[in-house]
Design a protein around this motif. Structure first.
Motif, PDB file in Angstrom:
ATOM      1  N   THR A 113       0.788  -1.233   0.000  1.00 14.29           N
ATOM      2  CA  THR A 113       0.000   0.000   0.000  1.00 14.29           C
ATOM      3  C   THR A 113       0.820   1.283   0.000  1.00 14.29           C
ATOM      4  O   THR A 113       0.243   2.368   0.030  1.00 14.29           O
ATOM      5  CB  THR A 113      -0.952   0.020   1.211  1.00 14.29           C
ATOM      6  N   ALA A 114       2.154   1.198  -0.047  1.00 18.05           N
ATOM      7  CA  ALA A 114       2.978   2.420  -0.058  1.00 18.05           C
ATOM      8  C   ALA A 114       4.074   2.347  -1.106  1.00 18.05           C
ATOM      9  O   ALA A 114       5.250   2.530  -0.811  1.00 18.05           O
ATOM     10  CB  ALA A 114       3.571   2.665   1.331  1.00 18.05           C
ATOM     11  N   PRO A 115       3.736   2.095  -2.384  1.00 19.79           N
ATOM     12  CA  PRO A 115       4.780   1.888  -3.404  1.00 19.79           C
ATOM     13  C   PRO A 115       5.559   3.151  -3.768  1.00 19.79           C
ATOM     14  O   PRO A 115       6.655   3.048  -4.312  1.00 19.79           O
ATOM     15  CB  PRO A 115       3.991   1.365  -4.610  1.00 19.79           C
ATOM     16  N   LEU A 116       5.008   4.333  -3.499  1.00 24.74           N
ATOM     17  CA  LEU A 116       5.777   5.548  -3.757  1.00 24.74           C
ATOM     18  C   LEU A 116       6.921   5.697  -2.766  1.00 24.74           C
ATOM     19  O   LEU A 116       7.894   6.395  -3.047  1.00 24.74           O
ATOM     20  CB  LEU A 116       4.863   6.782  -3.656  1.00 24.74           C
ATOM     21  N   ARG A 117       6.795   5.048  -1.609  1.00 22.63           N
ATOM     22  CA  ARG A 117       7.734   5.294  -0.513  1.00 22.63           C
ATOM     23  C   ARG A 117       8.478   4.052  -0.039  1.00 22.63           C
ATOM     24  O   ARG A 117       9.372   4.153   0.784  1.00 22.63           O
ATOM     25  CB  ARG A 117       6.974   5.921   0.665  1.00 22.63           C
ATOM     26  N   ARG A 118       8.106   2.868  -0.537  1.00 19.81           N
ATOM     27  CA  ARG A 118       8.753   1.633  -0.083  1.00 19.81           C
ATOM     28  C   ARG A 118       8.887   0.696  -1.271  1.00 19.81           C
ATOM     29  O   ARG A 118       7.907   0.350  -1.933  1.00 19.81           O
ATOM     30  CB  ARG A 118       7.908   1.017   1.029  1.00 19.81           C
ATOM     31  N   LEU A 119      10.105   0.260  -1.546  1.00 22.97           N
ATOM     32  CA  LEU A 119      10.418  -0.506  -2.750  1.00 22.97           C
ATOM     33  C   LEU A 119       9.585  -1.769  -2.888  1.00 22.97           C
ATOM     34  O   LEU A 119       9.039  -2.063  -3.959  1.00 22.97           O
ATOM     35  CB  LEU A 119      11.908  -0.866  -2.738  1.00 22.97           C
ATOM     36  N   VAL A 120       9.492  -2.565  -1.829  1.00 22.48           N
ATOM     37  CA  VAL A 120       8.888  -3.886  -1.930  1.00 22.48           C
ATOM     38  C   VAL A 120       7.423  -3.828  -2.359  1.00 22.48           C
ATOM     39  O   VAL A 120       6.917  -4.758  -2.995  1.00 22.48           O
ATOM     40  CB  VAL A 120       9.032  -4.634  -0.576  1.00 22.48           C
ATOM     41  N   ASP A 121       6.736  -2.728  -2.055  1.00 17.70           N
ATOM     42  CA  ASP A 121       5.308  -2.621  -2.360  1.00 17.70           C
ATOM     43  C   ASP A 121       5.032  -2.665  -3.860  1.00 17.70           C
ATOM     44  O   ASP A 121       4.002  -3.195  -4.291  1.00 17.70           O
ATOM     45  CB  ASP A 121       4.730  -1.336  -1.767  1.00 17.70           C
ATOM     46  N   ARG A 122       5.942  -2.095  -4.658  1.00 24.78           N
ATOM     47  CA  ARG A 122       5.740  -2.139  -6.118  1.00 24.78           C
ATOM     48  C   ARG A 122       5.761  -3.570  -6.620  1.00 24.78           C
ATOM     49  O   ARG A 122       4.914  -3.969  -7.438  1.00 24.78           O
ATOM     50  CB  ARG A 122       6.817  -1.310  -6.827  1.00 24.78           C
ATOM     51  N   PHE A 123       6.711  -4.363  -6.136  1.00 25.39           N
ATOM     52  CA  PHE A 123       6.821  -5.747  -6.592  1.00 25.39           C
ATOM     53  C   PHE A 123       5.652  -6.586  -6.077  1.00 25.39           C
ATOM     54  O   PHE A 123       5.108  -7.422  -6.812  1.00 25.39           O
ATOM     55  CB  PHE A 123       8.163  -6.319  -6.141  1.00 25.39           C
ATOM     56  N   GLY A 124       5.255  -6.363  -4.818  1.00 24.92           N
ATOM     57  CA  GLY A 124       4.108  -7.084  -4.287  1.00 24.92           C
ATOM     58  C   GLY A 124       2.840  -6.773  -5.054  1.00 24.92           C
ATOM     59  O   GLY A 124       2.030  -7.665  -5.348  1.00 24.92           O
ATOM     60  N   THR A 125       2.663  -5.506  -5.411  1.00 19.30           N
ATOM     61  CA  THR A 125       1.472  -5.113  -6.175  1.00 19.30           C
ATOM     62  C   THR A 125       1.473  -5.750  -7.553  1.00 19.30           C
ATOM     63  O   THR A 125       0.423  -6.226  -8.035  1.00 19.30           O
ATOM     64  CB  THR A 125       1.408  -3.586  -6.291  1.00 19.30           C
ATOM     65  N   GLU A 126       2.620  -5.778  -8.225  1.00 17.67           N
ATOM     66  CA  GLU A 126       2.691  -6.381  -9.559  1.00 17.67           C
ATOM     67  C   GLU A 126       2.366  -7.875  -9.507  1.00 17.67           C
ATOM     68  O   GLU A 126       1.689  -8.407 -10.395  1.00 17.67           O
ATOM     69  CB  GLU A 126       4.071  -6.149 -10.169  1.00 17.67           C
ATOM     70  N   VAL A 127       2.850  -8.566  -8.482  1.00 19.33           N
ATOM     71  CA  VAL A 127       2.519  -9.986  -8.322  1.00 19.33           C
ATOM     72  C   VAL A 127       1.012 -10.147  -8.153  1.00 19.33           C
ATOM     73  O   VAL A 127       0.381 -10.994  -8.802  1.00 19.33           O
ATOM     74  CB  VAL A 127       3.261 -10.586  -7.108  1.00 19.33           C
TER      75      VAL A 127
END
Length: 476
Positions: free
Chosen positions: A350-364
């Motif tokens: 829920t915080a992909p602008l501010r935390r790297l792992v969130d972008r990858f979790g969201t894409e999965v």
């Protein structure tokens, strides 16, 4: 604790007099300026944003963040659905502007997360994206990962939908103003159900044995005299309710990953029985009632951090939340998939602008929700994420601690020999930790008779700004 939405400080118009925070960042190798190729790529992506075909601009979303925030990751709308509720939660679609293998991607992996200092923000992504084209700013058409989570009357999820959509936030709201509206019964329509849904989710969390300490944090803020000072800041009720929406989404993301057999979880092992037993034995001495049939999470939820003995108990309870990490998997499921602070499997999304792992979790999650499989290039990065996030988390903790330590020493410089009143929050053999009454200073203290929860008079023996060290001794 489960890393709810990241806290953002307010910056003063001009830097007050005080410690050299830039020197602290330099000492701890915080990456400050973005390379030229990263900035150029960010500007290109900001000038030509890609928007999904699905139009969800009819959902009247709003954002809720600290006052003055510009990197807006989440927008929410809450509604009644039959006898239950519908949570619409739009998350900034950073994957739409940051491609795997790009210069932006490489720089984000180097940084790991946005780092907040009292005098400035050191962002994960260039401001052209994090505070511009990718941020869910009010009135702007934006790409988002839109979670639609239907809850039953008790707040349990019964249906989850996730897809890319174009959204438009209606308003940018801040915690303090919304808390005032909640107290007055005048919440805006999008958030009118936040106390009800947030409260239900808190009840379900307590039943799962979730552990949330809720202890106030030391925060460096601009003081009224033009200098920096310290404050102890606890969460407003509205922040707790809002965090529950984020935690709900993280639980749904983890469930989607586990069902699909691929992803990256935020995990925390259950508390060791010996740590629970030690805390239970300590409870009577600190005036904490712990019925035999009650879990640690429920006991902790009923405590008031403003009560000195309760604060000391909560300090001791930190031992229950050791061992947090990131657990990637692809094929075989993790042996230990849960997060003890949440009381369930959980993932950062829920915080992909501010935390790297969130972008990858969201894409999965987006790939799995569409009935497909994550891209092989994406899957190949998952094993790297624990190391990247662990290093970033460590650097962030070191900077935050150094900033507070330097500010404590700055505030107390020239006061060596003075006495102060305070409360012991941690104690060992002839040493402990004391929190002062007059200042939000937390420091080591030596001397006999230190007991957790005890009120003491202490003398300042050291305040070294360069060494970032403050020490006290008990006044006999």
């Amino acid at each position: 604790m489960a890393s709810p939405p990241l806290r953002v400080p307010r910056w003063p118009a001009a830097a007050p007099e005080g410690p050299d925070f830039a020197a602290i960042r330099a000492d701890l190798d915080v990456p400050e300026e973005f390379p030229a190729d990263v900035l150029a790529e960010a500007r290109r992506r900001a000038a030509q944003p890609r928007l999904p075909e699905l139009d969800a601009t009819d959902v009247p979303l709003v954002t809720l963040d600290p006052l003055g925030s510009r990197d807006l990751d989440q927008a929410v709308h809450l509604d009644v659905l039959g006898s239950g509720y519908r949570v619409s939660y739009a998350i900034a679609d950073v994957g739409a502007v940051v491609e795997l293998g790009s210069a932006l991607d490489a720089e984000a992996r180097r940084r790991g997360q946005t780092l907040y200092s009292p005098d400035r923000r050191t962002p994960l992504h260039p401001p052209e994206l994090s505070e511009g084209a990718a941020s869910l700013l009010p009135g702007e058409l934006r790409a988002a990962a839109l979670w639609t989570i239907d809850l039953d009357a008790d707040g349990e999820p019964v249906h989850v939908d996730l897809r890319r959509a174009r959204v438009r936030s209606r308003a940018q709201l801040d915690y303090r103003s919304v808390q005032g509206q909640a107290d007055a019964g005048t919440l805006p329509e999008a958030l009118a159900l936040l106390p009800r849904i947030g409260g239900l989710l808190q009840e379900r969390a307590a039943e799962r044995g979730a552990i949330e300490l809720g202890t106030p944090e030391q925060e460096v803020v601009a003081g009224p005299d033009g200098g920096w000072t310290l404050a102890l800041r606890g969460d407003l009720p509205v922040e707790g309710w809002n965090a529950q929406i984020s935690l709900l989404t993280g639980r749904c993301a983890a469930a989607l990953m586990l069902e699909g057999g691929v992803g990256v979880l935020r995990t925390l092992p259950p508390a060791r029985p010996e740590d629970v037993d030690r805390l239970r034995r300590l409870a009577p001495a600190l005036g904490v009632e712990w019925p035999a049939d009650t879990g640690a999470g429920q006991v902790i939820a009923g405590l008031d951090p403003a009560v000195p003995m309760h604060a000391a108990f909560l300090e001791e309870a930190v031992t229950l939340l050791r061992g947090a990490g990131y657990t990637p998997f692809d094929g075989a499921l993790p042996e230990q998939p849960t997060h003890a602070g949440v009381g369930a499997p959980y993932a950062h999304v829920t915080a992909p602008l501010r935390r790297l792992v969130d972008r990858f979790g969201t894409e999965v999650c987006l790939a799995l929700a569409a009935g497909g499989e994550p891209d092989p290039a994406l899957r190949a990065v998952l094993p790297e994420l624990p190391g990247l996030m662990t290093a970033s988390d460590r650097r962030t903790r070191e900077v935050e601690r150094a900033v507070v330590d330097a500010t404590e020493a700055w505030l107390l410089r020239g006061s060596v020999g003075r006495t102060f009143r305070g409360v012991v929050v941690e104690a060992g053999d002839d040493a402990g930790t004391v929190v002062l009454d007059a200042l939000a200073v937390r420091a080591r203290c030596s001397g006999p008779g230190l007991e957790p929860g005890a009120r003491v008079e202490v003398r300042l023996t050291q305040a070294d700004v360069d060494a970032r060290t403050v020490r006290f001794e008990v006044v006999a």
